[in-house]
Design a protein around this motif. Structure first.
Motif, PDB file in Angstrom:
ATOM      1  N   SER A   1       4.574   8.983  -2.048  1.00 58.95           N
ATOM      2  CA  SER A   1       5.201   7.735  -1.579  1.00 58.95           C
ATOM      3  C   SER A   1       6.434   7.437  -2.384  1.00 58.95           C
ATOM      4  O   SER A   1       6.410   7.543  -3.605  1.00 58.95           O
TER       5      SER A   1
ATOM      6  N   GLN B   1       8.784   5.273  -4.349  1.00 56.28           N
ATOM      7  CA  GLN B   1       8.615   3.989  -5.029  1.00 56.28           C
ATOM      8  C   GLN B   1       9.951   3.323  -5.246  1.00 56.28           C
ATOM      9  O   GLN B   1      11.007   3.928  -5.071  1.00 56.28           O
TER      10      GLN B   1
ATOM     11  N   GLN C   1      12.594  -4.627  -1.565  1.00 56.32           N
ATOM     12  CA  GLN C   1      11.731  -5.521  -0.814  1.00 56.32           C
ATOM     13  C   GLN C   1      12.403  -6.879  -0.748  1.00 56.32           C
ATOM     14  O   GLN C   1      12.922  -7.369  -1.747  1.00 56.32           O
TER      15      GLN C   1
ATOM     16  N   GLU D   1       5.155   3.091   3.103  1.00 51.84           N
ATOM     17  CA  GLU D   1       3.771   3.478   2.790  1.00 51.84           C
ATOM     18  C   GLU D   1       3.034   2.384   2.029  1.00 51.84           C
ATOM     19  O   GLU D   1       1.864   2.125   2.267  1.00 51.84           O
ATOM     20  N   ASN D   2       3.740   1.765   1.104  1.00 52.75           N
ATOM     21  CA  ASN D   2       3.095   0.764   0.252  1.00 52.75           C
ATOM     22  C   ASN D   2       2.550  -0.427   1.012  1.00 52.75           C
ATOM     23  O   ASN D   2       1.672  -1.138   0.514  1.00 52.75           O
ATOM     24  N   ASP D   3       3.070  -0.685   2.190  1.00 45.40           N
ATOM     25  CA  ASP D   3       2.586  -1.824   2.965  1.00 45.40           C
ATOM     26  C   ASP D   3       1.351  -1.488   3.788  1.00 45.40           C
ATOM     27  O   ASP D   3       0.689  -2.380   4.320  1.00 45.40           O
TER      28      ASP D   3
END
Lengths: 559, 310, 132
Positions: free
Chosen positions: A477, A479, A483, C98-100
């Motif tokens: 993933s 990082q 956001q 992906e983190n969500d």
């Protein structure tokens, strides 16, 4: 090019080569594909030779850069004179955060600003509207009123920086805000340079941020043309776009054809509204995609310039050379970037940059590596900017004008693209023009068909996307993705409440009433919008007045 | 049946479920329909047909909004063709009716033809009955008609509206005999386009040629549905037609014919299924196939043998 | 002869105007023999749920590229629950980091299909997780 005698020799020699040398090689191993075609389905020749240039007359088809038909470029010295503008599209969250990013980019060597607005702003909803929930500040900056705009350009001198604003249905309002900010900075409107996208037709066919139906939308657009011609003479009043059409899945040929068809519609609308073509045509600009197939892209840009020049000169009778010039901004193709192995995207963008520069773009935005997943971090956007700078200063490509000219392959491809573009334009003309074609769902269907075909090719393995359907790895993933703080929504709503308390609400209501009346008539709406904006009427309030008068667009969906 | 009771009480999920059962020809569907049948007969069924691009969905949307002013509950069934190759379908008519989506008293269902010819799906009739029995007072059925095969709609609708639009190819050709006979009302939509008046007058003319045979003279109306133009007039004509049907006794005649047809179709379907099942089971046909291919016998003789055996 | 068909609602919640993915998925599902009801753009969660119930779909498939997924997707699941339709499978796709995904799954979205997912995978997933 060559004399007839030698052409015949060449034909024979080529045949000999094909039947002899090539056949021998093919018997050892076949070519990698049954058929080699470009994204638009144009067959790719194994080998370009002078035989492919028989239809190309240098003076007629190519000419010189800076002169009709501009195939080789709109400026005579192109990048030897001035490099393209490096203009990174940016904006997110609040005006403060975006302002910070703009100042960062300017410090890092960016030469023009490009503002991204959030969806509620693009579609005329204030941040306190229910439908705006969850969307505030996500894909761009939230601008509810002049107050936000003032923060957005805080300490950015509008007489020194050119600003492009990606805004369409609400372009008149955002332009008005920009103009008032300039006024407050003491900058004369004649010094303002920039662009508003203001291209509603592609919203209907590919991008989706429409508000009003076609007719009143065209009115707003022509109102802007008129207003700027008289008051903001250096402003590019429209950026007729193919980028989004391509992103929605069209081929390169369709990208050019549908964009130019839209362009034709705008010119016709402006002339119908009584404007002299040479009065506004010089301020029309375009926006294209820089996609993967390097040579097809270069051919596409060259063909586009040639076709538009012809349209402006012959179809619309424009007299000023400036009116014949297709000036364009380019963005590298976001849809080609993968979520898998994101660093590969830096390489993709570099090649697409090359395509745009070899194609003669006036300004360029390069995407960042994590584009498939989120808006870019500071580091990623810096790499994207560096990509442009490396091509500009290290690759040698900008040191001569239109270097691929004369390539047998590229010249032939340019001609092919041109031919096919004319076919589409003819077809759309027969339907009654771009507006009618959109109403009938023709353009939407062409795009959807191309995009489905593309997807099937990928899934069948006919089209390789590195890291996606070949050369895959076990993914980690990514990082550190940007956001947008969900609190942005809250902040904006609070600000709006404060604003509505502190302004002269009666005066605002009066101006909105004036706007409503004007909208029902035929006046140019810009002065009315400016008046409302100055008093801090919100974008949503202004749009609601217009919604009442104009109604809302009902999309045609042809799947 | 629990589902039936729930649906009649206003539970939309239950209603939706019943329609799905009917579509899938589940055994509970027949049970449900038997139970519901007594409650049917009150709804006015309005069919809307016409070529793609004529604006049927938009027109339906506007007509429904107009009728909603009378506070009537309205059901809409939008039928689109199934892909003959994959059996799947994309049903997009709802898009033009998205305002009605949240109206509690409007129910919209998209159905695909699932291999039926004739423009409607085999379950459309069942869906109509279900909506009828659940208290929907108007039921609109929207289907794509291309001038030749949408006969089904006439069998299901009390009032059939044929929507035409100027500029879709050769207008005169488009007015084929079939359409003239099935329309109770003709609407030339997108009437702001060139040629609208010509289409309307040609239609008018051809309808007048037929006029001795009919008691109801189908009106030809113009509309611009997306601008809400002339919608009220169309609604008034729909009501006029309904009154005519009632007063002249035609409504009863129609419904009688419809129900007779339905029973016969149901019976013939069952018989067909029974015979085919038996034939398959006993392999009766298989043994004749080779002979047929060698031309040692012929299909008619084989059919006779099979039928005689049953 | 009627077979049961999987019915899928393909929806575009919120203001996002990018419909390329939704349209490609709709076609792929149709080609796989499913009945697809496409809602068009600018659907509120309320509209999506009302449509899902009226159409008695087996799956609600939402496509979103504007970053508003954490707000809008769970809202749809919540409303389906309220209307007694929690058995409808809810899936999503688009620009979703992906983190969500864990958060979304926790909120009841069965799975998320990120950029690059072959349509075959989506078809298979639906076939394996829908009981007709």
């Amino acid at each position: 090019m060559s004399e007839k005698g030698t052409l015949q020799e060449l034909t024979n020699a080529k045949e000999k080569w094909t039947k002899g040398t090539v056949e021998k090689a093919l018997s050892k191993y076949k070519e990698r594909k049954e058929e080699f075609v470009t994204s638009s389905g144009i067959p790719i020749t194994r080998l370009g030779t002078p035989l492919d240039l028989q239809e190309v007359d240098y003076l007629d088809n190519l000419g010189f850069p800076g002169e009709y038909p501009f195939t080789r470029g709109v400026q005579p010295t192109m990048y030897r004179g001035r490099l393209w503008t490096m203009r990174q599209y940016a904006g997110f969250a609040t005006a403060e955060e975006s302002n910070k990013r703009y100042r960062y980019l300017l410090e890092q060597g960016q030469t023009g600003l490009s503002v991204a607005f959030d969806l509620p702003t693009q579609i005329g909803y204030d941040s306190d509207e229910p439908i705006a929930q969850g969307e505030i500040g996500k894909v761009g900056v939230a601008i509810d009123s002049l107050a936000d705009m003032e923060v957005l350009f805080h300490e950015i001198p509008l007489d020194k920086v050119s600003t492009s604003m990606t805004i369409n249905s609400t372009a008149a309002i955002l332009l008005a805000m920009y103009v008032v900010v300039a006024e407050k900075q003491g900058v004369s409107l004649e010094l303002l340079r920039g662009t508003i996208q203001n291209d509603i037709l592609k919203e209907y066919s590919a991008r989706g941020t429409y508000i009003f139906p076609p007719s009143p939308s065209m009115r707003l657009i022509t109102n802007i043309f008129e207003f700027c011609a008289g008051n903001v003479p250096q402003w590019n009043t429209i950026s007729i776009s193919g980028y989004h059409i391509r992103e929605a899945g069209s081929t390169a040929v369709q990208e050019v054809a549908f964009t130019l068809a839209d362009g034709i519609a705008y010119v016709e609308a402006a002339m119908k509204a009584g404007m002299d073509v040479d009065n506004f045509a010089g301020r029309l600009s375009f926006f294209f995609n820089a996609h993967n197939d390097l040579f097809e892209e270069v051919a596409k840009f060259r063909a586009a310039r040639k076709v538009w020049a012809k349209i402006m000169k012959e179809r619309f009778g424009a007299k000023k050379p400036r009116s014949w010039m297709l000036r364009f901004h380019t963005q590298t193709a976001g849809s080609t970037l993968t979520a898998q192995q994101p660093d590969n995207n830096v390489v993709r963008v570099a090649m697409q940059t090359l395509a745009a520069v070899l194609g003669g773009t006036q300004s360029l935005h390069t995407n960042s590596r994590e584009e498939a997943l989120a808006l870019p971090s500071e580091e990623s956007v810096r790499i994207a900017l560096r990509t442009q700078q490396i091509v500009a200063y290290e690759s040698g490509v900008p040191e001569t004008v239109d270097p691929l000219a004369g390539s047998y392959y590229v010249e032939n491809l340019t001609l092919e693209v041109e031919k096919r573009v004319w076919e589409y334009i003819k077809k759309i003309d027969a339907m009654g023009g771009a507006v009618k074609a959109i109403e009938q769902g023709y353009i939407q269907k062409e795009i959807a068909d191309s995009s489905y075909a593309y997807q099937k090719e990928i899934e069948a393995g006919q089209r390789i996307v590195v890291g996606l359907n070949k050369f895959q790895v076990e993914e980690q993933s990514l990082q550190g993705l940007l956001q947008v703080d969900p609190a942005v929504g809250e902040t904006q709503i609070k600000r709006l409440q404060e604003l509505k308390k502190s302004r002269d609400n009666l005066a605002v209501q009066n101006k909105l009433a004036d706007l409503q009346q004007a909208a029902q008539g035929n006046d140019n709406l810009m002065p009315y919008i400016l008046d409302a904006v100055r008093l801090y009427a919100t974008e949503g309030e202004i749009c609601n007045v217009l919604r009442d008068v104009f109604g809302e667009y009902r999309p045609v969906e042809i799947l | 049946m629990e589902l039936v009771q729930q649906a009649r009480k206003g539970n939309r999920r239950a209603l939706a479920r019943l329609i799905t059962l009917a579509e899938n020809e589940a055994t509970e569907a027949v049970e449900a329909l038997q139970e519901l049948y007594a409650y049917t007969g009150k709804a006015q069924v309005i069919g809307i047909t016409g070529p793609p691009g004529s604006g049927k969905s938009t027109l339906t949307d506007k007509l429904v909004k107009e009728l909603r002013k009378e506070n009537k509950k309205i059901g809409i069934i939008a039928v689109d063709p199934t892909s003959p190759f994959t059996g799947g379908a994309i049903l997009g008519d709802r898009i033009r009716m998205s305002d009605l989506c949240l109206d509690e008293d409007v129910y919209i269902r998209s159905m695909s033809t699932r291999g039926s010819l004739g423009g409607l799906s085999a379950a459309t009739g069942a869906a109509i009955k279900i909506l009828d029995a659940c208290g929907f007072e108007y039921i609109f059925i929207e289907t794509v008609g291309v001038g030749q095969s949408e006969v089904d709609i006439v069998k299901m609708a009390d009032t059939t509206i044929v929507v035409m639009v100027p500029g879709l190819g050769d207008d005169i050709q488009a007015i084929k005999a079939g359409i003239l006979e099935i329309g109770d009302l003709f609407v030339v939509n997108k009437a702001d386009r060139e040629g609208a008046h010509r289409v309307a007058s040609e239609l008018q003319m051809m309808l007048e040629i037929n006029s001795e045979k009919v008691q109801w003279q189908p009106p030809v109306l113009m509309s611009i549905a997306h601008q809400n133009k002339n919608i009220l007039e169309i609604v008034q004509e729909i009501k006029k037609h309904h009154s005519y049907l009632q007063e002249s006794g035609q409504l009863v005649v129609k419904r009688r014919a419809r129900i007779k047809n339905e029973v016969l179709e149901f019976v013939s379907k069952k018989i067909y299924q029974q015979i085919v099942d038996k034939v398959e089971q006993k392999g009766m046909l298989e043994k004749y196939l080779d002979k047929l291919l060698k031309k040692e016998t012929n299909p008619y003789a084989v059919a006779k043998i099979i039928l005689e055996k049953e | 002869m009627a077979e049961s068909r999987i019915r899928v609602l393909v929806a575009k919640p919120g203001l996002d105007g990018h419909d390329r993915g939704a349209k490609v998925i709709a076609r792929a599902l149709r080609d796989a023999g499913m009945e697809v009801i496409y809602t068009g753009l600018r659907q509120t969660p309320e509209q999506i749920v009302a449509a899902a119930i009226q159409e008695d779909v087996n799956v609600v498939a939402m496509s979103l590229l504007s970053g508003a997924h954490n707000h809008l997707f769970p809202k749809v699941v919540e409303l389906l629950k309220e209307k007694d339709a929690a058995d409808i499978l809810v899936i999503g796709g688009g620009v979703i980091p992906e983190n969500d995904i864990p958060f979304l799954k926790e909120k009841g979205i069965a799975d998320i299909f990120t950029p690059g997912t072959p349509t075959k995978k989506v078809v298979e997933y639906i076939r394996n997780n829908v009981e007709l």
